[in-house]
Design a protein around this motif. Structure first.
Motif, PDB file in Angstrom:
ATOM      1  N   ALA A   1       0.831  -1.205   0.000  1.00  0.00           N
ATOM      2  CA  ALA A   1       0.000   0.000   0.000  1.00  0.00           C
ATOM      3  C   ALA A   1       0.867   1.258   0.000  1.00  0.00           C
ATOM      4  O   ALA A   1       0.582   2.236  -0.708  1.00  0.00           O
ATOM      5  CB  ALA A   1      -0.926  -0.011   1.213  1.00  0.00           C
ATOM      6  N   ASN A   2       1.940   1.237   0.798  1.00  0.00           N
ATOM      7  CA  ASN A   2       2.863   2.370   0.859  1.00  0.00           C
ATOM      8  C   ASN A   2       3.433   2.678  -0.525  1.00  0.00           C
ATOM      9  O   ASN A   2       3.436   3.838  -0.976  1.00  0.00           O
ATOM     10  CB  ASN A   2       3.985   2.038   1.851  1.00  0.00           C
ATOM     11  N   LEU A   3       3.879   1.640  -1.203  1.00  0.00           N
ATOM     12  CA  LEU A   3       4.498   1.842  -2.517  1.00  0.00           C
ATOM     13  C   LEU A   3       3.470   2.302  -3.550  1.00  0.00           C
ATOM     14  O   LEU A   3       3.767   3.156  -4.400  1.00  0.00           O
ATOM     15  CB  LEU A   3       5.165   0.543  -2.972  1.00  0.00           C
TER      16      LEU A   3
ATOM     17  N   TRP B   1       3.719   5.701  -5.463  1.00  0.00           N
ATOM     18  CA  TRP B   1       3.732   5.683  -6.938  1.00  0.00           C
ATOM     19  C   TRP B   1       2.636   6.586  -7.501  1.00  0.00           C
ATOM     20  O   TRP B   1       2.866   7.356  -8.436  1.00  0.00           O
ATOM     21  CB  TRP B   1       3.544   4.253  -7.429  1.00  0.00           C
ATOM     22  N   GLY B   2       1.437   6.493  -6.911  1.00  0.00           N
ATOM     23  CA  GLY B   2       0.331   7.311  -7.389  1.00  0.00           C
ATOM     24  C   GLY B   2       0.596   8.791  -7.218  1.00  0.00           C
ATOM     25  O   GLY B   2       0.291   9.604  -8.108  1.00  0.00           O
TER      26      GLY B   2
ATOM     27  N   ILE C   1       3.879  11.192   2.987  1.00  0.00           N
ATOM     28  CA  ILE C   1       2.425  11.006   2.994  1.00  0.00           C
ATOM     29  C   ILE C   1       2.070   9.516   3.034  1.00  0.00           C
ATOM     30  O   ILE C   1       1.216   9.081   3.817  1.00  0.00           O
ATOM     31  CB  ILE C   1       1.798  11.680   1.763  1.00  0.00           C
ATOM     32  N   ALA C   2       2.739   8.735   2.193  1.00  0.00           N
ATOM     33  CA  ALA C   2       2.474   7.293   2.154  1.00  0.00           C
ATOM     34  C   ALA C   2       2.786   6.644   3.494  1.00  0.00           C
ATOM     35  O   ALA C   2       2.064   5.758   3.962  1.00  0.00           O
ATOM     36  CB  ALA C   2       3.289   6.639   1.040  1.00  0.00           C
TER      37      ALA C   2
ATOM     38  N   ALA D   1      14.020   1.768  -3.824  1.00  0.00           N
ATOM     39  CA  ALA D   1      14.744   2.175  -2.613  1.00  0.00           C
ATOM     40  C   ALA D   1      13.831   2.155  -1.400  1.00  0.00           C
ATOM     41  O   ALA D   1      14.216   1.683  -0.321  1.00  0.00           O
ATOM     42  CB  ALA D   1      15.337   3.568  -2.815  1.00  0.00           C
ATOM     43  N   ALA D   2      12.614   2.664  -1.578  1.00  0.00           N
ATOM     44  CA  ALA D   2      11.654   2.640  -0.466  1.00  0.00           C
ATOM     45  C   ALA D   2      11.345   1.214  -0.054  1.00  0.00           C
ATOM     46  O   ALA D   2      11.237   0.903   1.137  1.00  0.00           O
ATOM     47  CB  ALA D   2      10.379   3.372  -0.873  1.00  0.00           C
TER      48      ALA D   2
END
Length: 375
Positions: free
Chosen positions: A246-248, A252-253, A267-268, A331-332
């Protein structure tokens, strides 16, 4: 006493009188009691008391003001309180026909089985009472998944997802159970190798009221299954993995619509930290909440730790992107994987540690964690 019929209920008042009547009629000449373990928020307890006053067999009410462990916890409390070693567990909505109880008891009295399962999936049984084709498909799929994850312990059980069964309490280690959902038979069979026999039954439509099945119950089942098979850490990993995805996706969005990648990462992180905490509360550490203080205190600890971890992680992402020339989302992802173990240890030993143990500064693992590490 030949038998205790344990009926966990949650707002099932319209079904009580019919269930008692049919159960009594199904077992003439037997010394039985009917024990309602009730978590209701409506007038169901009053209905049970009124029916008990008119019943020809003992009808008892165990109302839980603090319903720990959900339906599974209600069943375990009922087994502890039962007057008989033979305990039948059945739902309060009459989808489990009381007329089958006599067959369960007769089969148990043969003496060669610890659990007698009322199965929808052997010859003579049906699942026609399921609401629709989707629920039928989900039920079948869940059964196959469960049997695949416990091939030895469930090899002689065709319907480990049923809530209708008889158990000999003498064969059960009640204190070893960690009920955290509504599939208590799965919990029992997965914890210990049991001798299982089966009788067929036809799953009936509800007599009255609405089904309690929901998406959240489905998530609890998946978490319960994961923890039984792989331990608490794997369930934590499942929640963390979903949170990482969900974070990624959020990152991405946001970057796709022009948000700078570091801002998007912040924010993510905030969104997934809150979502992950709620998942840990109600799925992974649900059995440890009772002894670990107030929810808002747990949230502050969890949010602070994850916030600090995110603050540390953001510069690491910057270094990976600008110095190692790794794509920002990759990287994230790498930093999320690296943070997993320390997150688990912190939540198990600090956020959800028993309050008394923390106050006494006991330098030991909390008992549920010890159980998982020993498993």
């Amino acid at each position: 006493m030949d038998l205790t019929v344990i009926v966990p209920t949650f707002n099932e008042g319209p079904n009580v009188a019919e269930l008692v009547r049919r159960t009594t009629d199904a077992l003439p000449g037997r010394a039985i009691e009917i024990l309602f373990v009730d978590d209701s928020t409506d007038d169901t307890p009053d209905i049970i008391r009124a029916v008990a006053a008119q019943a020809s067999v003992p009808v008892r009410l165990l109302h839980r003001d603090r319903p720990v462990g959900g339906l599974g916890g209600a069943v375990v409390d009922g087994i502890r309180a039962a007057a008989s070693d033979f305990c039948v567990v059945m739902d309060g909505d009459l989808q489990h026909p009381p007329e089958v109880i006599a067959e369960l008891l007769a089969r148990a009295e043969v003496g060669d089985a610890d659990v007698i399962v009322a199965s929808r999936y052997i010859a003579g049984g049906t699942s026609d009472g399921l609401a629709n084709a989707v629920r039928t498909l989900v039920s079948r799929g869940s059964t196959l998944l469960t049997k695949a994850m416990f091939p030895r312990k469930l090899h002689n059980c065709s319907d480990p997802m049923t809530g209708f069964f008889l158990i000999d309490r003498r064969a059960l280690d009640v204190e070893d159970l960690r009920p955290r959902g509504f599939k208590i038979l799965l919990e029992i069979l997965a914890r210990k190798q049991m001798r299982v026999a089966e009788v067929p039954f036809s799953f009936a439509p509800r007599f009255a009221g609405e089904s309690k099945a929901s998406f959240s119950q489905g998530m609890r089942f998946l978490t319960q299954l994961t923890m039984l098979r792989f331990g608490r850490m794997s369930a934590f990993a499942l929640v963390g993995g979903l949170g990482a995805v969900a974070n990624l996706l959020i990152m991405w969005g946001l970057t796709a619509v022009g948000v700078q990648y570091l801002v998007a990462a912040v924010i993510a992180s905030v969104i997934t930290i809150v979502a992950n905490f709620l998942a840990l509360e109600y799925l992974v550490f649900a059995d440890m909440r009772e002894e670990s203080g107030l929810m808002r205190h747990r949230f502050v600890k969890s949010f602070t730790f994850n916030g600090i971890e995110a603050i540390v992680r953001i510069p690491v992402i910057w270094l990976l992107v600008n110095e190692a020339h790794i794509q920002s989302v990759v990287a994230a992802g790498l930093t999320l994987v690296a943070a997993f173990v320390i997150r688990f240890v912190f939540h198990a030993l600090v956020v959800y540690a028993p309050k008394k143990a923390r106050n006494a500064q006991i330098a030991a693992l909390p008992e549920p964690l010890e159980d998982e590490l020993a498993a």
